[in-house]
Design a protein around this motif. Structure first.
Motif, PDB file in Angstrom:
ATOM      1  N   MET A  45      33.229  34.237  43.892  1.00 22.55           N
ATOM      2  CA  MET A  45      33.098  35.696  43.736  1.00 22.55           C
ATOM      3  C   MET A  45      33.948  36.394  44.793  1.00 22.55           C
ATOM      4  O   MET A  45      33.974  35.979  45.945  1.00 22.55           O
ATOM      5  N   PRO A  46      34.681  37.447  44.416  1.00 20.82           N
ATOM      6  CA  PRO A  46      35.491  38.167  45.396  1.00 20.82           C
ATOM      7  C   PRO A  46      34.649  38.665  46.563  1.00 20.82           C
ATOM      8  O   PRO A  46      33.477  38.998  46.418  1.00 20.82           O
ATOM      9  N   GLN A  47      35.280  38.700  47.742  1.00 20.22           N
ATOM     10  CA  GLN A  47      34.539  39.006  48.955  1.00 20.22           C
ATOM     11  C   GLN A  47      34.164  40.475  49.080  1.00 20.22           C
ATOM     12  O   GLN A  47      34.839  41.356  48.569  1.00 20.22           O
ATOM     13  N   GLN A  48      33.066  40.720  49.776  1.00 15.31           N
ATOM     14  CA  GLN A  48      32.610  42.073  50.093  1.00 15.31           C
ATOM     15  C   GLN A  48      33.121  42.447  51.484  1.00 15.31           C
ATOM     16  O   GLN A  48      33.289  41.598  52.347  1.00 15.31           O
ATOM     17  N   LEU A  49      33.367  43.733  51.683  1.00 16.73           N
ATOM     18  CA  LEU A  49      33.827  44.222  52.981  1.00 16.73           C
ATOM     19  C   LEU A  49      32.671  44.848  53.746  1.00 16.73           C
ATOM     20  O   LEU A  49      31.864  45.588  53.178  1.00 16.73           O
ATOM     21  N   GLU A  50      32.610  44.558  55.052  1.00 17.46           N
ATOM     22  CA  GLU A  50      31.590  45.193  55.876  1.00 17.46           C
ATOM     23  C   GLU A  50      31.945  46.647  56.148  1.00 17.46           C
ATOM     24  O   GLU A  50      31.090  47.527  56.123  1.00 17.46           O
ATOM     25  N   VAL A  51      33.228  46.920  56.439  1.00 15.06           N
ATOM     26  CA  VAL A  51      33.692  48.298  56.658  1.00 15.06           C
ATOM     27  C   VAL A  51      34.118  48.880  55.319  1.00 15.06           C
ATOM     28  O   VAL A  51      34.884  48.261  54.576  1.00 15.06           O
ATOM     29  N   THR A  52      33.642  50.044  54.992  1.00 17.50           N
ATOM     30  CA  THR A  52      33.940  50.637  53.680  1.00 17.50           C
ATOM     31  C   THR A  52      34.680  51.967  53.765  1.00 17.50           C
ATOM     32  O   THR A  52      35.010  52.545  52.732  1.00 17.50           O
ATOM     33  N   GLU A  53      34.949  52.469  54.974  1.00 21.05           N
ATOM     34  CA  GLU A  53      35.669  53.733  55.123  1.00 21.05           C
ATOM     35  C   GLU A  53      36.938  53.515  55.955  1.00 21.05           C
ATOM     36  O   GLU A  53      36.883  52.891  57.027  1.00 21.05           O
ATOM     37  N   TYR A  54      38.066  54.054  55.454  1.00 17.20           N
ATOM     38  CA  TYR A  54      39.366  53.850  56.083  1.00 17.20           C
ATOM     39  C   TYR A  54      40.154  55.160  56.088  1.00 17.20           C
ATOM     40  O   TYR A  54      39.864  56.078  55.318  1.00 17.20           O
ATOM     41  N   ASP A  55      41.147  55.206  56.951  1.00 18.19           N
ATOM     42  CA  ASP A  55      42.070  56.340  56.897  1.00 18.19           C
ATOM     43  C   ASP A  55      42.919  56.285  55.638  1.00 18.19           C
ATOM     44  O   ASP A  55      43.144  57.305  54.979  1.00 18.19           O
ATOM     45  N   VAL A  56      43.402  55.076  55.313  1.00 16.84           N
ATOM     46  CA  VAL A  56      44.297  54.903  54.165  1.00 16.84           C
ATOM     47  C   VAL A  56      43.940  53.623  53.429  1.00 16.84           C
ATOM     48  O   VAL A  56      43.759  52.564  54.043  1.00 16.84           O
ATOM     49  N   ILE A  57      43.835  53.720  52.111  1.00 19.70           N
ATOM     50  CA  ILE A  57      43.797  52.540  51.253  1.00 19.70           C
ATOM     51  C   ILE A  57      45.143  52.451  50.554  1.00 19.70           C
ATOM     52  O   ILE A  57      45.654  53.457  50.038  1.00 19.70           O
ATOM     53  N   ILE A  58      45.734  51.246  50.527  1.00 21.74           N
ATOM     54  CA  ILE A  58      47.026  51.031  49.879  1.00 21.74           C
ATOM     55  C   ILE A  58      46.838  49.990  48.781  1.00 21.74           C
ATOM     56  O   ILE A  58      46.295  48.913  49.019  1.00 21.74           O
ATOM     57  N   LEU A  59      47.283  50.331  47.579  1.00 20.81           N
ATOM     58  CA  LEU A  59      47.175  49.427  46.433  1.00 20.81           C
ATOM     59  C   LEU A  59      48.568  48.931  46.051  1.00 20.81           C
ATOM     60  O   LEU A  59      49.456  49.722  45.748  1.00 20.81           O
ATOM     61  N   GLY A  60      48.729  47.623  46.089  1.00 20.14           N
ATOM     62  CA  GLY A  60      50.023  47.010  45.794  1.00 20.14           C
ATOM     63  C   GLY A  60      50.744  46.630  47.076  1.00 20.14           C
ATOM     64  O   GLY A  60      50.746  47.399  48.046  1.00 20.14           O
ATOM     65  N   THR A  61      51.351  45.454  47.092  1.00 18.77           N
ATOM     66  CA  THR A  61      52.083  44.987  48.269  1.00 18.77           C
ATOM     67  C   THR A  61      53.582  44.954  48.008  1.00 18.77           C
ATOM     68  O   THR A  61      54.303  44.087  48.489  1.00 18.77           O
ATOM     69  N   GLY A  62      54.063  45.909  47.199  1.00 14.67           N
ATOM     70  CA  GLY A  62      55.496  46.039  46.976  1.00 14.67           C
ATOM     71  C   GLY A  62      56.215  46.510  48.229  1.00 14.67           C
ATOM     72  O   GLY A  62      55.604  46.780  49.272  1.00 14.67           O
ATOM     73  N   PHE A  63      57.518  46.651  48.122  1.00 12.77           N
ATOM     74  CA  PHE A  63      58.368  46.955  49.272  1.00 12.77           C
ATOM     75  C   PHE A  63      57.966  48.255  49.972  1.00 12.77           C
ATOM     76  O   PHE A  63      57.714  48.281  51.180  1.00 12.77           O
ATOM     77  N   VAL A  64      57.854  49.347  49.232  1.00 15.85           N
ATOM     78  CA  VAL A  64      57.555  50.652  49.843  1.00 15.85           C
ATOM     79  C   VAL A  64      56.132  50.667  50.391  1.00 15.85           C
ATOM     80  O   VAL A  64      55.885  51.141  51.514  1.00 15.85           O
ATOM     81  N   GLU A  65      55.173  50.148  49.628  1.00 13.62           N
ATOM     82  CA  GLU A  65      53.787  50.138  50.091  1.00 13.62           C
ATOM     83  C   GLU A  65      53.645  49.336  51.387  1.00 13.62           C
ATOM     84  O   GLU A  65      52.886  49.706  52.287  1.00 13.62           O
ATOM     85  N   SER A  66      54.394  48.235  51.481  1.00  9.78           N
ATOM     86  CA  SER A  66      54.281  47.372  52.657  1.00  9.78           C
ATOM     87  C   SER A  66      54.879  48.029  53.899  1.00  9.78           C
ATOM     88  O   SER A  66      54.332  47.898  55.008  1.00  9.78           O
ATOM     89  N   ILE A  67      55.992  48.724  53.737  1.00 10.70           N
ATOM     90  CA  ILE A  67      56.562  49.468  54.864  1.00 10.70           C
ATOM     91  C   ILE A  67      55.556  50.505  55.356  1.00 10.70           C
ATOM     92  O   ILE A  67      55.323  50.650  56.568  1.00 10.70           O
ATOM     93  N   LEU A  68      54.946  51.231  54.432  1.00 10.39           N
ATOM     94  CA  LEU A  68      53.979  52.264  54.818  1.00 10.39           C
ATOM     95  C   LEU A  68      52.747  51.652  55.477  1.00 10.39           C
ATOM     96  O   LEU A  68      52.192  52.229  56.425  1.00 10.39           O
ATOM     97  N   ALA A  69      52.318  50.491  55.012  1.00  9.04           N
ATOM     98  CA  ALA A  69      51.174  49.823  55.642  1.00  9.04           C
ATOM     99  C   ALA A  69      51.482  49.506  57.104  1.00  9.04           C
ATOM    100  O   ALA A  69      50.672  49.768  57.999  1.00  9.04           O
ATOM    101  N   GLY A  70      52.673  48.972  57.354  1.00  5.18           N
ATOM    102  CA  GLY A  70      53.060  48.662  58.716  1.00  5.18           C
ATOM    103  C   GLY A  70      53.186  49.901  59.576  1.00  5.18           C
ATOM    104  O   GLY A  70      52.720  49.942  60.726  1.00  5.18           O
ATOM    105  N   ALA A  71      53.803  50.946  59.020  1.00  2.00           N
ATOM    106  CA  ALA A  71      54.031  52.182  59.781  1.00  2.00           C
ATOM    107  C   ALA A  71      52.727  52.881  60.130  1.00  2.00           C
ATOM    108  O   ALA A  71      52.552  53.386  61.251  1.00  2.00           O
ATOM    109  N   LEU A  72      51.788  52.918  59.190  1.00  2.00           N
ATOM    110  CA  LEU A  72      50.525  53.622  59.426  1.00  2.00           C
ATOM    111  C   LEU A  72      49.619  52.842  60.378  1.00  2.00           C
ATOM    112  O   LEU A  72      48.981  53.429  61.266  1.00  2.00           O
TER     113      LEU A  72
END
Length: 551
Positions: free
Chosen positions: A1-28
Motif C-alpha cells: 500500500m502506498p505510504q502515508q505522510l506524517e506532515v500534511t501541510e507544505y509551502d509548495v506541492i509539485i506534481l511531476g518530476t519533469g525538467f522544469v518542475e525539478s528545477i523549481l523544486a531545487g530552487a524553492l
C-alpha cells in the motif's frame, strides 16, 4: 500500500518530476520552502525521461493501449468520471493522469529489423539464429509481435538481452556551451552530479545526395575541403560580424523584421549550400527560413559562436546516461538536500479548490490522504479536464529513436545531421542526433539515432522515413550503410498550458518539451516562474561545500 505522510501541510506541492518542475523544486527548497514533490510515474523525468530498451517498449505499448506491460512502467489508479465533486466544502476535481499522458502522444509505431549474417553456410546461419534464444524471454517476444520473422525475433532477443545498457531519451536535447542551462548547472552546483561529452561534428544533407561536414569555427573554415575559397571568405566575414553584431547596427538596419535568409543573401551574398549550412546547422532554425527574422537569426548565430571554444572545438554538450532524466534528478537532489520530500509511483486522485476564493488548497492522494499547500506547481498531465482549454494550434513534434549497428558518417561520441526543408520531401528541417556508447546511451557496438522535426504529414513515420532511408540500409540493398535494428516513431504534442479562466491563481503549470534541440526555453521558464512566486529571492544560489558545518 502506498505510504502515508506524517506532515500534511507544505509551502509548495509539485506534481511531476519533469525538467522544469525539478528545477523549481531545487530552487524553492534552496530558499527554505517546504517542498513535497510527487510523481505518478515510478521514474524521474516525466515527458523528458530516458528508458532502457525494455522500458521503451513498455512505454510505447502503454501509449498504444496494450495491456501486457502496464505494470512494469507505471502503476496508476485513476479517478473515475463518477468521483466525488465535493470534499469538506471544497470542489474536488478528478485527475486522469493516464488519459492525459496518452493524449500527448500519437502515431506510435515501431519496427524491428532482421539482420542476416553474411555466411556461406546454411547450418551456420541456423546456429546464429538460435544461439541466444534460450537466454531470452519468449513471453516478451511473443507479446511484442506475433508476426516477427525468425531474424527479427533474433534482433529483438539481442536488444532485450542488452536492455539495461541503453539509456534512450524520449525528448533528446543538447546544451549550448554558453547558455542558460550550463550557467545554472555551474552556479548552482548541480553540474557536479553530471557528466558530459562534446558534440563536435555537424553534417548537412545536400541536393547532390551527399552529407557535407559543416565548418563551424575559424579553424574548420580554413581546413574545410567542401567549401570554396570564395565561400570561405564570405563565411569568415559573416561569422566575424555575427559574433558582435550589436556593435554594428548599421549592417542590419532596415532588416530587423525581415527574414534572416534575405539578410544573408543581400548583405553577405551567402546562398546555396553555404546558406543552408548557416540557417540550419549553425543558427539551428527549426521552422521554415522565412519564419525567422534577422534579429532572431543573428541572436541564435551569436549564441552558437560564443559557445565555441569553451569546452574544445564544440558548441554543444551532451549529458551522459540520458539528458532529461539525469538533469532533472540533479535538481531533485538539491531539493532533497534542503529538505524536499519525494514520492514516486504515487497517484493523485483529486485537486481541492475553495469554492468562495477559487484558490487551490490541497489534494487527495491515492490513500485518500489530504495534503495541503500554499502553491501547486504541476505538469499539465495533472490538470483536471475542467481547467484545460483545448488548443487546436498546439505544436506537434515527430520523433524517432533508431538503434543501428555502426556509425552513419564518422566514428565519434556525438554528432548532428541536418536535412534542410524540401531536401527529402520534408516541410521542416529534420535534425538527427547520433550518440555512441561514449554517451552511455547504448552498448559499445551500437549507435542511437534521435530524429525530430515539426509535424507536417499524417504520422511521425511519414515525416521522418525518407530521411532515415538516406542514413541506414533499410532495404538491405546498400552494404555501405549501417543497418537498422529497431526504430520507434511517435508524435508528441507540445502542450503549452493553454488554460481556462477557471484555473486558480496559485496553480503554476509547466510546459512540455518543445521542438528545440536545447533546454534554453525550459530553463528560462523555470526561472520566470520562480521569480513570479518569490520576486525578492535569489534563483538557485550556489550550494555550500558539503564539508561545511553550516550545511
Amino acid at each position: 500500500m502506498p505510504q502515508q505522510l506524517e506532515v500534511t501541510e507544505y509551502d509548495v506541492i509539485i506534481l511531476g518530476t519533469g525538467f522544469v518542475e525539478s528545477i523549481l523544486a531545487g530552487a524553492l527548497a534552496r530558499i527554505g520552502k517546504s517542498v513535497l514533490h510527487m510523481d505518478t510515474n515510478e521514474y524521474y523525468g516525466g515527458s523528458w525521461t530516458s528508458f532502457n530498451f525494455q522500458e521503451l517498449l513498455d512505454w510505447a505499448q502503454l501509449l498504444q493501449g496494450c495491456p501486457y506491460y502496464l505494470v512494469t512502467i507505471c502503476h496508476v489508479e485513476e479517478s473515475s468520471g463518477n468521483s466525488q465533486e465535493n470534499f469538506e466544502g471544497k470542489k474536488a476535481l478528478p485527475i486522469n493522469f493516464s488519459k492525459a499522458r496518452r493524449q500527448a502522444y500519437s502515431t506510435i509505431e515501431y519496427e524491428i529489423y532482421g539482420i542476416l549474417k553474411q555466411t556461406n553456410s546454411t547450418e551456420e546461419n541456423e546456429e546464429y539464429l538460435h544461439k541466444d534464444e534460450q537466454d531470452t524471454s519468449e513471453e516478451t517476444i511473443r507479446h511484442v509481435s506475433t508476426s516477427l520473422s525468425n531474424f527479427e525475433r533474433e534482433t529483438l532477443a539481442k536488444l532485450l538481452k542488452e536492455s539495461k545498457q541503453y539509456n534512450l531519451d524520449i525528448a533528446p536535447k543538447i546544451m549550448p556551451c554558453r547558455g542558460e542551462l550550463i550557467e545554472l548547472l555551474i552556479s548552482s552546483g548541480v553540474g557536479r552530479y553530471l557528466e558530459f561529452k562534446a558534440l563536435d561534428k555537424t553534417y548537412i544533407y545536400s541536393d547532390q545526395d551527399t552529407f557535407d561536414k559543416v565548418p563551424c569555427s575559424k579553424e574548420d573554415v580554413f581546413t574545410s575541403q567542401t567549401v570554396t575559397l570564395i565561400d570561405k571568405r564570405k563565411l569568415m566575414r559573416f561569422l566575424t560580424f555575427a559574433l558582435d553584431f550589436t556593435n554594428s547596427p548599421e549592417t542590419f538596419e532596415g532588416y530587423e523584421e525581415k527574414p534572416y535568409e534575405k539578410f544573408l543573401k543581400e548583405k553577405f551574398q551567402i546562398d546555396g549550400k553555404l546558406l543552408s549550412a548557416v540557417l540550419y546547422a549553425i543558427t539551428l532554425i527549426q521552422t521554415k527560413a522565412n519564419d525567422v527574422n534577422t534579429i532572431q537569426g543573428l541572436t541564435y548565430t551569436q549564441r552558437y559562436l560564443k559557445s565555441l571554444g569553451r569546452y574544445g572545438n564544440a558548441a554543444f554538450l551532451v549529458a551522459l546516461y540520458g539528458a532529461g532524466s539525469e538533469i532533472s534528478q540533479g535538481f531533485c537532489r538539491i531539493s532533497a538536500v534542503f529538505g524536499g520530500i519525494y514520492m514516486l509511483n504515487h497517484s493523485i486522485k483529486h485537486l481541492l479548490i475553495d469554492k468562495s476564493s477559487n484558490n487551490f488548497t490541497g489534494l487527495i492522494d491515492v490513500n485518500g490522504q489530504q495534503l495541503s499547500s500554499t502553491y501547486l506547481i504541476t505538469s499539465i498531465d495533472y490538470i483536471p479536464e475542467k481547467l484545460l482549454q483545448e488548443n487546436e494550434e498546439c505544436e506537434q513534434i515527430s520523433r524517432a529513436i533508431v538503434i543501428i549497428d555502426r556509425y552513419i558518417h564518422e566514428e565519434g561520441d556525438a554528432s548532428l545531421t541536418i536535412f534542410p526543408p524540401d531536401s527529402v520531401g520534408n516541410e521542416y528541417p529534420i535534425r538527427v542526433l547520433q550518440f555512441s556508447e561514449g554517451t552511455r546511451s547504448c552498448p559499445e557496438d551500437k549507435y542511437v539515432l534521435y530524429m525530430s522535426t515539426k509535424a507536417s504529414g499524417k504520422s511521425a513515420k511519414e515525416d521522418l522515413y525518407k530521411a532515415l532511408e538516406k542514413l541506414v540500409n533499410i532495404s538491405n540493398d546498400d552494404a555501405s550503410l549501417s543497418s537498422p535494428l529497431f526504430a520507434l516513431f511517435y508524435r508528441h504534442k507540445f502542450r503549452d498550458a493553454t488554460l481556462s479562466s477557471l484555473l486558480p491563481d496559485n496553480i503554476i503549470v509547466t510546459n512540455d518539451s518543445d521542438s528545440s534541440l536545447d533546454f534554453e526555453t525550459a530553463t528560462i521558464q523555470a526561472k520566470q516562474l520562480f521569480e513570479k512566486m518569490c520576486p525578492n529571492e535569489e534563483f538557485l544560489p550556489a550550494v555550500p561545500d558539503p564539508d561545511d558545518d553550516d550545511l
